[in-house]
Motif scaffolding. Sequence first.
Motif, PDB file in Angstrom:
ATOM      1  N   THR A 113     -16.516  48.530 -52.341  1.00  0.00           N
ATOM      2  CA  THR A 113     -17.886  49.400 -52.674  1.00  0.00           C
ATOM      3  C   THR A 113     -19.151  48.603 -52.706  1.00  0.00           C
ATOM      4  O   THR A 113     -20.184  49.122 -52.859  1.00  0.00           O
ATOM      5  N   ALA A 114     -19.250  47.247 -52.482  1.00  0.00           N
ATOM      6  CA  ALA A 114     -20.111  46.244 -52.315  1.00  0.00           C
ATOM      7  C   ALA A 114     -20.951  46.845 -51.218  1.00  0.00           C
ATOM      8  O   ALA A 114     -22.276  46.283 -51.217  1.00  0.00           O
ATOM      9  N   VAL A 115     -20.467  47.571 -50.295  1.00  0.00           N
ATOM     10  CA  VAL A 115     -21.193  48.046 -49.320  1.00  0.00           C
ATOM     11  C   VAL A 115     -22.557  48.799 -49.610  1.00  0.00           C
ATOM     12  O   VAL A 115     -23.425  49.302 -49.116  1.00  0.00           O
ATOM     13  N   TYR A 116     -22.391  49.610 -50.677  1.00  0.00           N
ATOM     14  CA  TYR A 116     -23.504  50.476 -51.210  1.00  0.00           C
ATOM     15  C   TYR A 116     -24.625  49.897 -51.997  1.00  0.00           C
ATOM     16  O   TYR A 116     -25.585  50.366 -52.468  1.00  0.00           O
ATOM     17  N   GLY A 117     -24.310  48.441 -52.151  1.00  0.00           N
ATOM     18  CA  GLY A 117     -25.464  47.710 -52.983  1.00  0.00           C
ATOM     19  C   GLY A 117     -25.683  48.132 -54.283  1.00  0.00           C
ATOM     20  O   GLY A 117     -24.698  48.361 -55.181  1.00  0.00           O
ATOM     21  N   ILE A 118     -27.178  48.315 -54.891  1.00  0.00           N
ATOM     22  CA  ILE A 118     -27.406  48.632 -56.083  1.00  0.00           C
ATOM     23  C   ILE A 118     -27.951  50.183 -56.086  1.00  0.00           C
ATOM     24  O   ILE A 118     -29.115  50.110 -55.724  1.00  0.00           O
ATOM     25  N   PRO A 119     -27.070  51.140 -56.051  1.00  0.00           N
ATOM     26  CA  PRO A 119     -27.489  52.471 -55.755  1.00  0.00           C
ATOM     27  C   PRO A 119     -28.451  53.097 -56.832  1.00  0.00           C
ATOM     28  O   PRO A 119     -28.631  52.551 -58.098  1.00  0.00           O
ATOM     29  N   ASP A 120     -29.250  54.072 -56.444  1.00  0.00           N
ATOM     30  CA  ASP A 120     -29.922  54.685 -57.343  1.00  0.00           C
ATOM     31  C   ASP A 120     -29.403  56.041 -57.903  1.00  0.00           C
ATOM     32  O   ASP A 120     -30.185  57.042 -58.463  1.00  0.00           O
TER      33      ASP A 120
END
Length: 347
Positions: A113-120
């Motif tokens: 799930t690191a592929v989503y980065g720091i989501p909003d």
Amino acid sequence: MSKCYLITGGAGFLGINLTRFLLAKGQRVVSLDIAPFDYADVRDQVRVITGDVRSVPTVQAAMEGVDIVVHTAAALPLYKPEDIFSTEVDGTANVLSAALDSSVERVIHISSTAVYGIPDHHPLRETDALQGVGPYGEAKIGAEKVCEDYRARGLCLPILRPKSFIGPERLGVFAMLYEWAKDGKNFPVLGKGDNPYQYLAVEDLCEAIWLCATLPCERVNDTFNIGAREFGTPKSDFQAVLDYAGHGKRVIPIPEGPAIFILRILERLGLSPLYKWIYETVGKESFVSIEKAEQELGFAPQYSNREALIRNYQWYVENVARFTQAAGITHRVPWRQGMLKLAKLFF
């Protein structure tokens, strides 16, 4: 029916748990890993190949007689960026090319799930934008693109995006929580610690992999988030570990802004094992929707965050004598705490 599974990264935390899981189901296992396979309980039941997924001849040789590949091999975030990209992207391409040439039934790719980065926003769904943070997140996105190319070429290729998974043999950053709990220390969290934060029991991830290995290809040839169904917050879930340890200690919230500022400096100086994706997300909501995996795969996670953390802590206490002098950058050993070791004195 017994099949032969090749696990890349077979000597790692997920690798050994999956090995034991598959052997218990009567399957045959081949392990390919650059690290030694030093698990005495199953060593004689596994064909062990010590080598690097970045070596084409090694990967090709490992495919002999293999029916299904589970590709877990990865260079974790504390590795050098060049090693992360070459392992994640080039290594994945090597594995998929050899699998296609060897006509394996399917390859199950373990992403993150690191592929989503720091989501909003939350929950995160498989259709959300990919915006990895740092070399690890970016390399995981690159590896998924390689997978999509090979899926288009006809390879049955489920992609799993698990939350951070924990359980027997897991150390890494979690060893700090377990050590402080065992030693009767309070434990700090960034911010108030009341943000929903999802983990995953490694046993549940093994079940998801098994579903992807055994269900019809047309059902599994897709991308799925995998996480716990029941989860709390860092404050509530870490407190469960402290309560289980029995010293009457508490989770202590600390101001997020100043703490992140200090952690950024310590990371640049190489004095902290915590990298941006950890300290930038632990104080924020972080959870994915597992609805797609539940509906399409029949995925039904058995363990909550609290149960998974406590089970991991129990294993840590039972085995702590094995790694009191060990430290490194993989999930199988405690990470070097650096300056954070001094912080323990104040908690």
